[in-house]
Design an enzyme around this catalytic site. Structure first.
Site, PDB file in Angstrom:
ATOM      1  N   GLU A 314      -0.857   4.541   3.119  1.00 63.55           N
ATOM      2  CA  GLU A 314      -0.215   3.710   2.088  1.00 63.55           C
ATOM      3  C   GLU A 314       1.076   4.319   1.538  1.00 63.55           C
ATOM      4  OE1 GLU A 314      -3.855   1.283   0.148  1.00 63.55           O
ATOM      5  OE2 GLU A 314      -3.846   3.416  -0.369  1.00 63.55           O
TER       6      GLU A 314
HETATM    7  C1  ACM Z   1      -7.318   4.281   2.034  1.00 66.12           C
HETATM    8  O1  ACM Z   1      -8.283   3.539   1.740  1.00 66.12           O
HETATM    9  N1  ACM Z   1      -6.138   4.104   1.481  1.00 66.12           N
HETATM   10  C2  ACM Z   1      -7.476   5.352   2.990  1.00 66.12           C
END
Ligand code: ACM
Length: 526
Positions: A314
């Protein structure tokens, strides 16, 4: 006759109709002391009856003659972590090629113990068991909410019951930094004080860390520490403002703030909301890599296990070329420390990762958005992957819509049946059994404050992850019906262990657990 519920189901079980073994306070355990203690502890927790260690005090006349013996032996041969149990009326023989195998046999013996009118017994049986995958993980996010050493110990106890062998601790995120480092003391001085929702924060001292690592090791779990970079690093900026890029306030971030509350992320201000993907370390500043060398260097020295997890998920505001450059450098830094890097699957988009970098897949059971292709990169590089499909195995997803705890972004709610009904080799096309290091069940803690919350979300679904990770793919008891009945059969065990599990509506908790009676693989042998 109904048989005790074994979970995860062993590879091979043969019940015999000969008399059971009677477990009493004078039952003597012989064999390696650590394994003997594990057997005594497991049986005592389950039954209240603590057999004695014959090796501990052979001359103790007060304990009287042994009525029976549980004999534990390490014997060469057999797969790592495997074990065999043979139960006869007068003796239980346990063999394993290693200490881990004896420890898992102890967990199985506790599940075998049955309360009868004549006291606690263990039915006559032959068990020959070995794990499917070498990496069977659970993850606890101690960043979104800090969890004390006592809670982590309790989580380790729970994982050990189910034969998990890795504990991944997510030690840093936007909301906090949770491990004291001598090389970078500002981190815990300035970035550990709070959790999501303005709840109290906290951090582990180095003594705490050593305690967690040792407690886990004594239960055959390897600790996998994660410092999540380059994103999920708002807290680093509280301690070292010069290392932090400005937050990227995407539409997604603003929507999350609107939906879940909290302030927008602001440099220099502790972040206690639930948005993701807005923070980054500066990619083109050598001070960032000096910081990472200190952090991962110290973490490598503090952590005996082979893996350091570097995150990589992310990084939504980081341009792809910058992300690739960064992930290449951080994985090579970790490899140069003699550790094997693990990253979330996004890093598979980066060329130039350290070649043995393990990828952890957290997309859905049916991959979307090219996550499968990113995951295949690791295998093409010659490394393996860990599978954590979020809509099956993320323990922080709500089990039912009315659950006060948990989230729903991973394809809505995750029922126990959905948590069970997936197969590791069917997730990412081209990734087969030999490419899979193992399976890990993460528990993110945006909504999770304490051990009761952990228990409510993790149990019973954590047992699905345990069975997928441990038990053979093809086995007569690898069915939803058998599994659900065997989950019900754990209730007394969990009650005895103080585990405050959720009473999932999909489980007939009060029915006798005898599903394995009818299964074709559970033969009666005279
Ligand atoms: C995640 O759930 N961002 C690894």
């Amino acid at each position: 006759m109904s048989h005790p519920a074994l979970l995860p189901v062993p590879a091979a079980v043969s019940w015999r109709s000969t008399p059971a073994f009677a477990l009493t306070e004078t039952t003597a355990i012989t064999g390696p002391r650590d394994a003997g203690t594990a057997v005594a502890d497991a049986l005592a927790t389950r039954t209240g009856v603590r057999p004695r260690l014959a090796t501990a005090d052979p001359g103790d006349a007060a304990s009287g003659p042994a009525e029976g013996a549980i004999d534990l032996r390490v014997e060469a041969g057999g797969a790592p972590e495997s074990y065999r149990i043979r139960v006869d009326a007068d003796r239980i023989a346990v063999t394993a090629p290693d200490a881990a195998g004896l420890f898992y046999a102890a967990q199985t013996l506790a599940q075998l113990a049955t309360s009868t009118a004549d006291g606690w017994t263990i039915a006559a049986v032959d068990i020959d068991d070995a794990p499917r995958f070498g990496y069977r993980g659970v993850m606890l996010d101690v960043a979104r909410h800090f969890h004390s050493v006592a809670t982590v110990r309790a989580f380790i106890d729970r994982a050990a019951l189910l034969k998990f062998n890795h504990l991944h601790l997510h030690l840093s995120d936007d909301q906090g930094w949770r491990l004291a480092l001598r090389s970078r003391p500002e981190l815990t001085a300035h970035a550990a004080g709070t959790s999501v929702g303005g709840d109290p924060g906290g951090f582990y001292t180095q003594d705490d860390w050593a305690d967690i690592v040792a407690y886990a090791a004594a239960r055959h779990l390897t600790v996998v520490p994660e410092i999540d970079v380059p994103g999920h690093t708002h807290a680093v900026g509280l301690a070292y403002p010069a290392l932090a890029a400005d937050p990227v306030l995407s539409e997604h971030v603003l929507e999350t703030v609107a939906a879940f509350g909290g302030a927008e992320p602001t440099p220099g201000v502790a972040y206690d909301g639930m948005a993701v993907g807005f923070s980054s370390l500066k990619i083109h500043d050598e001070a960032t890599y000096a910081f990472l060398a200190d952090v991962f260097g110290e973490l490598a020295r503090l952590t005996p296990g082979p893996y350091l997890h570097v995150g990589g998920d992310e990084a939504l505001g980081t341009p792809p070329e910058d992300f690739a450059l960064f992930m290449s450098r951080v994985t090579r830094l970790v490899a140069d420390l003699g550790k094997t890097p693990i990253t979330w699957h996004e890093a598979g988009a980066a060329a130039g990762l350290a070649p043995d970098t393990i990828g952890q897949y957290w997309g859905f059971v049916t991959p979307t958005d090219g996550m499968d292709e990113k995951t295949r990169t690791f295998v093409r590089n010659g490394a393996q992957v860990i599978l954590s499909p979020a809509d099956a195995i993320y323990l922080d997803m709500k089990e039912t819509p009315d659950s006060p705890l948990g989230l729903t972004w991973a394809n809505g709610t995750t029922s126990l049946e959905r948590a069970y009904a997936w197969e590791p080799t069917a997730i990412v096309a081209g990734i087969g059994e030999g490419d899979i290091l193992g399976v890990e069940a993460p528990l993110w803690t945006e909504t999770v404050r304490d051990l009761d919350d952990i228990d409510q979300l993790a149990f019973p679904r954590i047992t699905a992850a345990a069975e997928v990770a441990w038990s053979p793919q093809h086995h007569p008891d690898r069915t939803w019906t058998s599994f659900a009945a065997r989950v019900a059969g754990q209730a007394a065990h969990w009650d005895a262990a103080g585990i405050r599990y959720h009473r999932s509506a999909q489980v007939a908790w009060d029915a006798p657990a005898s599903a394995d009676d009818s299964a074709p693989g559970a033969h009666e042998v005279a």
